[in-house]
Design an enzyme around this catalytic site. Structure first.
Site, PDB file in Angstrom:
ATOM      1  N   ASP A   1      -2.729  48.161 -99.308  1.00  0.00           N
ATOM      2  CA  ASP A   1      -3.422  47.399 -98.272  1.00  0.00           C
ATOM      3  C   ASP A   1      -2.723  47.567 -96.929  1.00  0.00           C
ATOM      4  O   ASP A   1      -1.531  47.295 -96.804  1.00  0.00           O
ATOM      5  CB  ASP A   1      -3.438  45.921 -98.666  1.00  0.00           C
ATOM      6  CG  ASP A   1      -4.264  45.073 -97.718  1.00  0.00           C
ATOM      7  OD1 ASP A   1      -5.047  45.633 -96.938  1.00  0.00           O
ATOM      8  OD2 ASP A   1      -4.128  43.841 -97.771  1.00  0.00           O
TER       9      ASP A   1
ATOM     10  N   ASP B   1      -9.017  48.024 -90.048  1.00  0.00           N
ATOM     11  CA  ASP B   1      -8.575  47.564 -91.367  1.00  0.00           C
ATOM     12  C   ASP B   1      -9.286  48.322 -92.476  1.00  0.00           C
ATOM     13  O   ASP B   1     -10.458  48.070 -92.770  1.00  0.00           O
ATOM     14  CB  ASP B   1      -8.842  46.066 -91.514  1.00  0.00           C
ATOM     15  CG  ASP B   1      -8.435  45.546 -92.887  1.00  0.00           C
ATOM     16  OD1 ASP B   1      -7.439  46.040 -93.437  1.00  0.00           O
ATOM     17  OD2 ASP B   1      -9.125  44.646 -93.398  1.00  0.00           O
TER      18      ASP B   1
END
Length: 486
Positions: free
Chosen positions: A98, A314
């Site tokens: 992530d 993101d």
């Protein structure tokens, strides 16, 4: 666990210290899989992606409002997971990758409410400190424990563990303690050549979970974060002069594969834009948006995050979320290009339509313009999802989410970043991208020898390429120097 020491705190001051990594110099590679395994068809896939993003953004908005540094929750909030190996004897663990968090932690033996099975067709394991001959507890009087909490623990006693408790924005919680053990990777020794290597790493050992953390059907064993906080893996290794604080990814929007690398990319060349300083996420200044070459005439505040018009990059988000006025302008421009288009709703939240033909010929490219003349083009085949034959849904979503300064959130996720090599350079506080064939390879510099090695997901690993439509693979390449520093 002392109640005065069990304090919840933000990811920005969170949980990972790579206290030391030892052995030999070199580069490292490991295999990564995508949870959704490519686009696929059907309403369920689209619904699952939106649900994924909703869970993630609940935590991200909490992070923004409360100065948290991302979430790092392994419950459908990151798209990519990898297998790492820890301990002696070695045991495999699947952890999510992530870019929006700074965490490395895994579930531990006898963990309360930790998941024990997953729908991802992987075997979940819980780390057993007593079963590993190289594992040991991290104590509260060690320097890196002080660094995690930004100050010494006044209640620390000799032999007491370094404990943590983290509460996420959606109310989920994990509690545990730090341990140190050997982490095993595949070391790159040349073009398409690897040998095993290991290093001693401090990481979080989860002993208790609550909320969504313990109930995810698509659970993994933990998470490894690539955020820009000073407590991240990259930051800690950089402070020890072991790596350059640079990583990159290239996600293939068609096949689902790609590349995820740590180290300086020397090929291809990539233009950059400055990162907004002192932000927990990767924020950039958004200057304009055009649809098929036509600039949208929008007030400054429509760009989100207040008058500075910032956007968050993101890769852990599947779709793209825009302030409502930008979203509506884009949908209107798409409809204007296809006047006979009839919009209908799917799942009560997706605008969809029937269309036969090549979507790249029928719909416009959306361009986001950033500081220093960097443009992010998003093609129709990336932002349109074919849920069934000739039925497409729009991947752009109205964010409907406000930040603490009252602006609507602009968040560009996987659909905007696919088919591009994206480089996050924290050494120079820049981020950049270029359109690229993510099924090919890139060249990453080995800081030890100065050589540039080709990295590509088809050839680097000795493991076979998975052909299942529900799992795709690509490789993570670490280009860093590992020295014995005991």
């Amino acid at each position: 666990m002392d109640s005065r020491w069990r304090r919840s705190f933000s990811i920005a001051v969170l949980l990972l210290l790579a206290d030391l990594i030892c052995l030999v110099s070199g580069n490292v590679v490991f295999e990564v899989h995508h949870k959704y395994g490519g686009r696929g068809k059907g309403d369920a896939i689209l619904r699952e992606m939106r649900a994924h993003d909703s869970r993630r953004h609940g935590r991200m908005l909490g992070a923004i409002d409360f100065q948290l540094g991302g979430d790092g929750s392994p419950t459908n909030t990151a798209l990519y997971y990898t297998k790492i190996t820890i301990g002696s004897p070695p045991v495999d663990y699947h952890v999510q990758v992530d870019t929006g968090s700074d965490i490395l932690w895994v579930n531990c033996k006898d963990c309360e409410r930790c998941p024990t099975k997953s729908d991802l067709h992987i075997t979940l394991n819980q780390y057993d400190l007593k079963a590993s001959s190289t594992g040991k507890t991290v104590t509260c009087d060690q320097d890196f424990c002080d660094a995690v909490f930004a100050s010494p623990n006044p209640d620390c006693k000799v032999g007491m563990g370094c404990e943590y408790a983290i509460t996420y924005g959606d109310g989920s919680k994990t509690e545990g303690y730090f341990v140190k053990d050997n982490l095993i990777f595949d070391q790159i020794t040349g073009n398409l050549q690897t040998t095993p290597m290991n290093g001693s790493v401090a990481f979080g050992c989860s002993a208790k979970q609550s909320g969504e953390l313990g109930s995810s059907s698509q659970a993994v064993d933990g998470i490894i974060g690539f955020g820009q906080s000073n407590t991240s893996v990259l930051s800690q290794l950089s402070l020890s002069k072991k790596i350059k604080k640079v990583f990159s990814h290239c996600l293939d929007g068609g096949k689902g594969g790609g590349i995820f690398a740590i180290g300086e990319v020397v090929e291809p060349k990539v233009n950059r834009t400055p990162l907004v300083p002192n932000q927990v996420h990767y924020n950039v200044e958004l200057k304009a948006v055009d649809v098929g070459g036509k600039l949208l005439d929008l007030p400054t505040t429509f760009f989100g995050l207040g008058p500075s018009r910032r956007a968050i990059i993101d890769s852990g988000t599947t779709l793209a979320y825009l302030p409502s006025d930008i979203y509506q302008h884009i949908v209107d421009q798409m409809a204007a290009q296809q006047p006979n288009l009839k919009i209908h709703m799917v799942e009560g939240q997706f605008k969809c339509f029937w269309f036969s033909g090549n979507v790249d010929d029928g719909f416009p490219i959306i361009n986001f313009h950033f500081e220093d003349s960097l443009t992010l083009p998003v093609h129709p085949h990336n932002y349109l999802f074919e849920v069934r034959d000739d039925e497409y849904c729009i991947g752009w979503q109205a964010s409907g989410m406000q930040t603490k300064d009252g602006g609507e959130l602009t968040l560009l996720g996987d659909i905007a970043l696919s088919d591009k090599l994206v480089i996050y350079d924290m050494e120079n506080q820049t981020i950049g991208w270029t359109q690229y064939n993510c099924s090919s390879s890139i060249k990453v510099k080995d800081e030890v020898s100065g050589n540039a090695y080709a990295v590509g997901y088809h050839d680097i690993s000795s493991a076979p390429i998975l052909s299942s439509p529900n799992i795709i693979s690509f490789f993570v390449f670490f280009a860093f120097l590992l020295n014995l520093i005991e």
